[in-house]
Scaffold this motif. Structure first.
Motif, PDB file in Angstrom:
ATOM      1  N   PHE A 306      51.278  33.203  33.962  1.00 56.20           N
ATOM      2  CA  PHE A 306      49.968  33.338  33.325  1.00 56.20           C
ATOM      3  C   PHE A 306      48.832  33.020  34.300  1.00 56.20           C
ATOM      4  O   PHE A 306      47.775  33.663  34.256  1.00 56.20           O
ATOM      5  N   ILE A 307      49.042  32.036  35.168  1.00 57.69           N
ATOM      6  CA  ILE A 307      48.010  31.739  36.155  1.00 57.69           C
ATOM      7  C   ILE A 307      47.801  32.926  37.093  1.00 57.69           C
ATOM      8  O   ILE A 307      46.660  33.324  37.392  1.00 57.69           O
ATOM      9  N   VAL A 308      48.918  33.518  37.561  1.00 55.60           N
ATOM     10  CA  VAL A 308      48.822  34.676  38.457  1.00 55.60           C
ATOM     11  C   VAL A 308      48.153  35.849  37.744  1.00 55.60           C
ATOM     12  O   VAL A 308      47.244  36.513  38.291  1.00 55.60           O
ATOM     13  N   GLU A 309      48.576  36.108  36.494  1.00 53.84           N
ATOM     14  CA  GLU A 309      48.006  37.242  35.754  1.00 53.84           C
ATOM     15  C   GLU A 309      46.520  37.045  35.496  1.00 53.84           C
ATOM     16  O   GLU A 309      45.714  37.975  35.671  1.00 53.84           O
ATOM     17  N   GLN A 310      46.135  35.848  35.049  1.00 52.49           N
ATOM     18  CA  GLN A 310      44.724  35.589  34.774  1.00 52.49           C
ATOM     19  C   GLN A 310      43.879  35.685  36.043  1.00 52.49           C
ATOM     20  O   GLN A 310      42.737  36.170  36.005  1.00 52.49           O
ATOM     21  N   THR A 311      44.444  35.242  37.176  1.00 51.61           N
ATOM     22  CA  THR A 311      43.708  35.337  38.441  1.00 51.61           C
ATOM     23  C   THR A 311      43.493  36.792  38.844  1.00 51.61           C
ATOM     24  O   THR A 311      42.378  37.193  39.208  1.00 51.61           O
ATOM     25  N   ILE A 312      44.567  37.591  38.773  1.00 49.85           N
ATOM     26  CA  ILE A 312      44.439  39.003  39.146  1.00 49.85           C
ATOM     27  C   ILE A 312      43.498  39.731  38.182  1.00 49.85           C
ATOM     28  O   ILE A 312      42.635  40.506  38.611  1.00 49.85           O
ATOM     29  N   GLU A 313      43.673  39.464  36.880  1.00 50.02           N
ATOM     30  CA  GLU A 313      42.819  40.146  35.904  1.00 50.02           C
ATOM     31  C   GLU A 313      41.353  39.728  36.035  1.00 50.02           C
ATOM     32  O   GLU A 313      40.448  40.572  36.009  1.00 50.02           O
ATOM     33  N   GLY A 314      41.110  38.409  36.170  1.00 47.92           N
ATOM     34  CA  GLY A 314      39.733  37.933  36.213  1.00 47.92           C
ATOM     35  C   GLY A 314      39.005  38.238  37.501  1.00 47.92           C
ATOM     36  O   GLY A 314      37.794  38.464  37.495  1.00 47.92           O
ATOM     37  N   ARG A 315      39.743  38.260  38.613  1.00 53.68           N
ATOM     38  CA  ARG A 315      39.094  38.454  39.916  1.00 53.68           C
ATOM     39  C   ARG A 315      39.061  39.911  40.362  1.00 53.68           C
ATOM     40  O   ARG A 315      38.155  40.292  41.132  1.00 53.68           O
TER      41      ARG A 315
END
Length: 388
Positions: A306-315
């Motif tokens: 979830f951290i990786v996904e949120q980082t890729i999605e948000g950035r």
């Protein structure tokens, strides 16, 4: 009264009362409130209209979503000298092929995973309860244990109450489910016809609406309609594109860490991602529960996913696809979602942001017109004209 005295008194009244922004805003709000009061007293007149809108809303919304997704493809084929009707036919054939493939391949796999998940849910709940009990017994100090035990007791009592209420309301729920299913079936049948005419005649819709207006209003109203259409198109295409990318990211990441029901959880996460901010939080819950049951190592892997996904999605994903097209502050989005969801349920959550964005365009246009005709903002109007 002498003419000079009358002129003086009128100028004094205009300067201190009518030519006052606060008084003008107050009078406008008062008139709006009076209109709303009158409409509330005769609301029974609008009951047939509301029922009619509730019937046609689902197929119209589905057709509108597909229109904003498919219209660029139809326009692209039309620019390549393909007749528009032929292009629409090709798009419908492609959709039919994708639906047949989904019914034959994707949906059975999803159905098997969903059935398996709900079949194993009681054991999952028992395992999670055991893990929480072990955590309470061995790893928490005496200071925090009573509060957490109280919380868990409240949750278990609420679940018991919910289960008893559910059994009592099962008949009503079944009748409502049958009614909702029939509405969905009717919507699915009607929606392709609405979509066909939208794809064929959508470009002429603005001209058809503005032809009933006076000539001096046709251009500004047409501009407002174009801006609203642009806002809705950007939002729908952007959100659905982001949701699809999020679903594929979760499929890949869940497959890498070996989480059970990865495909189902990825699809659920993609669908919930259509709701900004709140959807990502809701998508985390079932995956975290499964990770907790599988063990601390799997739970840590799920959190990292979830951290990786949120980082890729948000950035990267959301800024590149959505950008700042709606120009709405994140706090405003949360307030709109919470308010519209509490007032209108699931429809409010799904439609709150696009309706707010459209209303913002309309209100901004009305305020610009009011600034010009009221004479209260001459300095600002002159500055805007000089800047242009």
């Amino acid at each position: 009264m002498e003419p000079k005295e009358k002129e003086f008194s009128m100028s004094w009244f205009f300067r201190w009362f009518l030519d006052n922004k606060a008084i003008t805003v107050f009078l406008v709000c008062l008139l709006i409130g009076l209109n709303l009061l009158v409409l509330s007293k005769i609301s029974f007149i609008f009951t047939p209209i509301i029922e009619f809108i509730s019937v046609i809303m689902l197929p119209v919304i589905l057709a509108g979503l597909l229109y904003y997704l498919l219209n660029p493809l139809v326009d692209m084929m039309e620019k390549r000298k393909i007749n528009r009707l032929v292009a629409i036919t090709i798009v419908f054939v492609l959709i039919t092929v994708l639906l047949i493939w989904g019914l034959a391949v994707v949906i059975p796999n999803l159905q098997a995973q969903i059935v398996s998940f709900f079949r194993n849910m009681p054991s999952y709940l028992k395992q999670s309860k055991k893990i929480i009990d072990d955590l309470l017994d061995s790893r928490l100090s005496e200071e925090f244990r009573p509060q957490i035990e109280q919380v868990t007791e409240n949750i278990s009592s609420q679940l018991t109450t919910w289960a008893s209420n559910f059994s009592a309301r099962a008949v009503n729920w079944a009748s409502h489910f049958v009614s909702a299913a029939s509405q969905v079936i009717v919507a699915v049948i009607i929606m392709p016809f609405i979509l066909f005419y939208l794809l064929r005649d959508g470009k002429n819709l603005k001209g058809y609406i503005t032809q009933f207006l006076p000539k001096k209003l046709r251009e500004p109203v047409g501009q407002v309609l174009s801006d609203v259409n642009s806002q809705l198109a950007n939002y729908v295409r952007g959100q659905i594109t982001v949701a699809i990318i999020v679903a594929f990211m979760f499929m890949i990441l869940f497959k890498i860490i070996g989480l059970r029901y990865g495909v189902t959880l990825a699809v659920v996460a993609g669908v919930l991602n259509l709701v900004p901010y709140l959807g990502s939080f809701l998508a985390m819950l079932p995956a975290l529960v499964l990770g907790l049951i599988a063990g601390p190592v799997m739970l840590l892997k799920v959190i990292i996913v979830f951290i990786v996904e949120q980082t890729i999605e948000g950035r990267f994903v959301s800024p590149l696809i959505l950008g700042s097209q709606l120009s709405i502050h994140p706090i405003t989005i949360l307030f709109v979602l919470l308010t519209s969801g509490s007032m209108f349920g699931i429809w409010g959550v799904l439609l709150g942001i696009p309706v707010y964005a459209s209303a913002k365009v309309v209100i901004t246009a009305i305020f610009k017109w009011y600034k010009v005709v009221s004479g209260l903002y001459d300095d600002e109007v002159e500055e805007e004209v000089s800047e242009k």
